[in-house]
Write a protein that holds these residues in place. Sequence first.
Motif, PDB file in Angstrom:
ATOM      1  N   GLU A 183       0.827  -1.204   0.000  1.00 37.02           N
ATOM      2  CA  GLU A 183       0.000   0.000   0.000  1.00 37.02           C
ATOM      3  C   GLU A 183       0.863   1.256   0.000  1.00 37.02           C
ATOM      4  O   GLU A 183       1.749   1.410   0.829  1.00 37.02           O
ATOM      5  N   SER A 184       0.579   2.147  -0.954  1.00 38.83           N
ATOM      6  CA  SER A 184       1.381   3.352  -1.096  1.00 38.83           C
ATOM      7  C   SER A 184       0.511   4.490  -1.610  1.00 38.83           C
ATOM      8  O   SER A 184      -0.263   4.322  -2.553  1.00 38.83           O
ATOM      9  N   GLU A 185       0.651   5.632  -0.987  1.00 33.68           N
ATOM     10  CA  GLU A 185      -0.111   6.825  -1.366  1.00 33.68           C
ATOM     11  C   GLU A 185       0.628   7.564  -2.485  1.00 33.68           C
ATOM     12  O   GLU A 185       1.791   7.917  -2.364  1.00 33.68           O
ATOM     13  N   TRP A 186      -0.056   7.805  -3.596  1.00 32.79           N
ATOM     14  CA  TRP A 186       0.572   8.507  -4.712  1.00 32.79           C
ATOM     15  C   TRP A 186       0.716   9.986  -4.368  1.00 32.79           C
ATOM     16  O   TRP A 186      -0.204  10.617  -3.838  1.00 32.79           O
ATOM     17  N   TYR A 187       1.855  10.530  -4.703  1.00 38.88           N
ATOM     18  CA  TYR A 187       2.174  11.917  -4.389  1.00 38.88           C
ATOM     19  C   TYR A 187       1.361  12.876  -5.258  1.00 38.88           C
ATOM     20  O   TYR A 187       1.215  12.680  -6.461  1.00 38.88           O
ATOM     21  N   ARG A 188       0.843  13.926  -4.633  1.00 35.06           N
ATOM     22  CA  ARG A 188       0.163  15.007  -5.349  1.00 35.06           C
ATOM     23  C   ARG A 188       0.914  16.298  -5.058  1.00 35.06           C
ATOM     24  O   ARG A 188       0.948  16.757  -3.916  1.00 35.06           O
ATOM     25  N   ALA A 189       1.500  16.873  -6.075  1.00 34.27           N
ATOM     26  CA  ALA A 189       2.322  18.060  -5.892  1.00 34.27           C
ATOM     27  C   ALA A 189       1.468  19.261  -5.494  1.00 34.27           C
ATOM     28  O   ALA A 189       0.416  19.515  -6.099  1.00 34.27           O
ATOM     29  N   PRO A 190       1.892  20.004  -4.497  1.00 38.76           N
ATOM     30  CA  PRO A 190       1.171  21.219  -4.112  1.00 38.76           C
ATOM     31  C   PRO A 190       1.442  22.344  -5.100  1.00 38.76           C
ATOM     32  O   PRO A 190       2.297  22.226  -5.994  1.00 38.76           O
ATOM     33  N   ASP A 191       0.705  23.443  -4.959  1.00 37.07           N
ATOM     34  CA  ASP A 191       0.966  24.623  -5.785  1.00 37.07           C
ATOM     35  C   ASP A 191       2.425  25.035  -5.617  1.00 37.07           C
ATOM     36  O   ASP A 191       2.976  25.038  -4.522  1.00 37.07           O
ATOM     37  N   GLY A 192       3.037  25.367  -6.716  1.00 43.77           N
ATOM     38  CA  GLY A 192       4.452  25.729  -6.689  1.00 43.77           C
ATOM     39  C   GLY A 192       5.362  24.591  -7.066  1.00 43.77           C
ATOM     40  O   GLY A 192       6.507  24.822  -7.447  1.00 43.77           O
ATOM     41  N   LEU A 193       4.865  23.346  -6.952  1.00 42.20           N
ATOM     42  CA  LEU A 193       5.655  22.179  -7.351  1.00 42.20           C
ATOM     43  C   LEU A 193       4.968  21.364  -8.441  1.00 42.20           C
ATOM     44  O   LEU A 193       5.444  20.295  -8.812  1.00 42.20           O
ATOM     45  N   ARG A 194       3.844  21.888  -8.941  1.00 40.06           N
ATOM     46  CA  ARG A 194       3.127  21.160  -9.989  1.00 40.06           C
ATOM     47  C   ARG A 194       3.883  21.230 -11.311  1.00 40.06           C
ATOM     48  O   ARG A 194       4.330  22.294 -11.722  1.00 40.06           O
ATOM     49  N   PRO A 195       4.004  20.093 -11.990  1.00 37.57           N
ATOM     50  CA  PRO A 195       4.772  20.049 -13.242  1.00 37.57           C
ATOM     51  C   PRO A 195       3.949  20.562 -14.422  1.00 37.57           C
ATOM     52  O   PRO A 195       2.722  20.651 -14.364  1.00 37.57           O
ATOM     53  N   GLY A 196       4.638  20.859 -15.499  1.00 37.82           N
ATOM     54  CA  GLY A 196       3.957  21.273 -16.715  1.00 37.82           C
ATOM     55  C   GLY A 196       3.351  20.117 -17.469  1.00 37.82           C
ATOM     56  O   GLY A 196       2.439  20.316 -18.278  1.00 37.82           O
ATOM     57  N   LEU A 197       3.830  18.903 -17.227  1.00 41.76           N
ATOM     58  CA  LEU A 197       3.314  17.711 -17.893  1.00 41.76           C
ATOM     59  C   LEU A 197       2.578  16.844 -16.883  1.00 41.76           C
ATOM     60  O   LEU A 197       3.108  16.568 -15.805  1.00 41.76           O
ATOM     61  N   LYS A 198       1.404  16.390 -17.225  1.00 40.37           N
ATOM     62  CA  LYS A 198       0.571  15.633 -16.293  1.00 40.37           C
ATOM     63  C   LYS A 198       1.117  14.248 -15.974  1.00 40.37           C
ATOM     64  O   LYS A 198       0.690  13.632 -15.002  1.00 40.37           O
ATOM     65  N   ASN A 199       2.050  13.739 -16.785  1.00 43.24           N
ATOM     66  CA  ASN A 199       2.635  12.419 -16.517  1.00 43.24           C
ATOM     67  C   ASN A 199       3.942  12.511 -15.730  1.00 43.24           C
ATOM     68  O   ASN A 199       4.705  11.553 -15.675  1.00 43.24           O
ATOM     69  N   GLN A 200       4.183  13.651 -15.099  1.00 42.63           N
ATOM     70  CA  GLN A 200       5.360  13.862 -14.261  1.00 42.63           C
ATOM     71  C   GLN A 200       4.885  14.205 -12.860  1.00 42.63           C
ATOM     72  O   GLN A 200       4.042  15.092 -12.703  1.00 42.63           O
ATOM     73  N   PRO A 201       5.380  13.536 -11.817  1.00 45.16           N
ATOM     74  CA  PRO A 201       4.846  13.750 -10.470  1.00 45.16           C
ATOM     75  C   PRO A 201       5.058  15.154  -9.922  1.00 45.16           C
ATOM     76  O   PRO A 201       4.222  15.683  -9.198  1.00 45.16           O
ATOM     77  N   GLN A 202       6.185  15.754 -10.261  1.00 41.27           N
ATOM     78  CA  GLN A 202       6.570  17.011  -9.632  1.00 41.27           C
ATOM     79  C   GLN A 202       7.429  17.804 -10.601  1.00 41.27           C
ATOM     80  O   GLN A 202       8.116  17.235 -11.451  1.00 41.27           O
ATOM     81  N   ALA A 203       7.395  19.115 -10.489  1.00 46.22           N
ATOM     82  CA  ALA A 203       8.251  19.947 -11.325  1.00 46.22           C
ATOM     83  C   ALA A 203       9.722  19.685 -11.018  1.00 46.22           C
ATOM     84  O   ALA A 203      10.083  19.415  -9.868  1.00 46.22           O
ATOM     85  N   LYS A 204      10.556  19.778 -12.028  1.00 48.11           N
ATOM     86  CA  LYS A 204      11.988  19.623 -11.812  1.00 48.11           C
ATOM     87  C   LYS A 204      12.494  20.772 -10.946  1.00 48.11           C
ATOM     88  O   LYS A 204      12.075  21.917 -11.114  1.00 48.11           O
ATOM     89  N   PRO A 205      13.398  20.482 -10.020  1.00 43.22           N
ATOM     90  CA  PRO A 205      13.925  21.551  -9.172  1.00 43.22           C
ATOM     91  C   PRO A 205      14.774  22.528  -9.976  1.00 43.22           C
ATOM     92  O   PRO A 205      15.459  22.136 -10.927  1.00 43.22           O
ATOM     93  N   GLY A 206      14.727  23.769  -9.584  1.00 39.40           N
ATOM     94  CA  GLY A 206      15.517  24.784 -10.271  1.00 39.40           C
ATOM     95  C   GLY A 206      16.840  25.058  -9.596  1.00 39.40           C
ATOM     96  O   GLY A 206      17.470  26.087  -9.863  1.00 39.40           O
ATOM     97  N   HIS A 207      17.268  24.169  -8.722  1.00 40.49           N
ATOM     98  CA  HIS A 207      18.519  24.370  -8.003  1.00 40.49           C
ATOM     99  C   HIS A 207      19.185  23.022  -7.754  1.00 40.49           C
ATOM    100  O   HIS A 207      18.551  21.976  -7.870  1.00 40.49           O
ATOM    101  N   GLY A 208      20.446  23.056  -7.434  1.00 44.09           N
ATOM    102  CA  GLY A 208      21.172  21.837  -7.118  1.00 44.09           C
ATOM    103  C   GLY A 208      21.336  20.934  -8.327  1.00 44.09           C
ATOM    104  O   GLY A 208      21.136  21.331  -9.472  1.00 44.09           O
ATOM    105  N   VAL A 209      21.692  19.682  -8.060  1.00 44.25           N
ATOM    106  CA  VAL A 209      21.911  18.710  -9.134  1.00 44.25           C
ATOM    107  C   VAL A 209      20.586  18.316  -9.792  1.00 44.25           C
ATOM    108  O   VAL A 209      20.517  18.100 -10.999  1.00 44.25           O
ATOM    109  N   GLY A 210      19.528  18.227  -9.001  1.00 34.46           N
ATOM    110  CA  GLY A 210      18.231  17.822  -9.548  1.00 34.46           C
ATOM    111  C   GLY A 210      18.186  16.352  -9.899  1.00 34.46           C
ATOM    112  O   GLY A 210      17.752  15.980 -10.996  1.00 34.46           O
ATOM    113  N   VAL A 211      18.623  15.486  -8.964  1.00 35.50           N
ATOM    114  CA  VAL A 211      18.622  14.049  -9.249  1.00 35.50           C
ATOM    115  C   VAL A 211      17.199  13.559  -9.507  1.00 35.50           C
ATOM    116  O   VAL A 211      16.239  14.065  -8.942  1.00 35.50           O
TER     117      VAL A 211
END
Length: 332
Positions: A124-152
Amino acid sequence: MAPPLGDIAHLGHVELLTPDLDASVRFFTDYLGLTENGRSTDGARVYLRTWDDYEHHSLVLTAHGTSGVRRTALRASSEEALRRRVEATEAVGRPGRWVEDEPGLGPLYVTTDPDGHEVALYWESEWYRAPDGLRPGLKNQPQAKPGHGVGVRRLDHVNFLAVDVASNGGFVHEVLGARPTEQIRLDDGRIAAQWLTFTSKSYDVVYTEDWTGSRGRLHHIAFATDTREDILRAADLALDTGVFIETGPHKHAIQQTFFLYVYEPGGNRIELCNPLTRLVLAPDWPLVTWTEDERRKGQAWGLKTIESFHTHGTPPVPVIVDKNVDNNRADS
């Protein structure tokens, strides 16, 4: 032999211990680009996620007196698959316990491998829902890519140190259903390292011989990047921000992974890797075995394996380095 997609679907997350929680959190968020997704009520645990993970967290950081690994969680492919793996672990005399102690997850069955590393199985696992500010531009991506660091992109694999590589690899293969893909066999016949996969990736779990004779220790955990260039950028960022580089960037001979190894402030070794183009799709993949003589050649392009790669593990233990021992006989 277990099928390529068996009862274990994938590596879920890892819990690392750190004696400097705040500094470790800054490393994983500021340098690697993970997102904090909650803390325990007492503040001793911090839950972090990579941007391409669909689950609540990819990493748990826990305040502790020393460094090391506490729990490695594997998600089963179904409720029935979870039940089968639980029965299989109990059948070989490795019983566990059921807990519900992590946010976003249902019951976890916690057991250990032969070396004492804690392994948790769950479905059992809860699927992540990105909050405002972390929502991606593509619906098949869980979260927006980070704009800092390596971004693994994701947690890629775990490399455990073990007294007996063969018995631990056998447990993961025969009981949990992973396939060994590559290994190192020393001249005396001993298996010094073994790479295993639950998926079409070339490896998810690695066991490397612990020369100290200790049990339950960690060699490293690894995060995958989108490209090799991300790893080169990570090296520059490490240089600019004071992150300790142990070795790399370079390319492994075994598994052909492009790599950079750094230490996080708690002392745990972290690998940044780019293995995304190498998949094991053949259901009858032959186990590739490397000899001691072949490992003396070093990495793919000739870089010799450095001494600390075999002496540094977490938690740290006193170690006497034998200068007569060939430090290129095993790498990962």
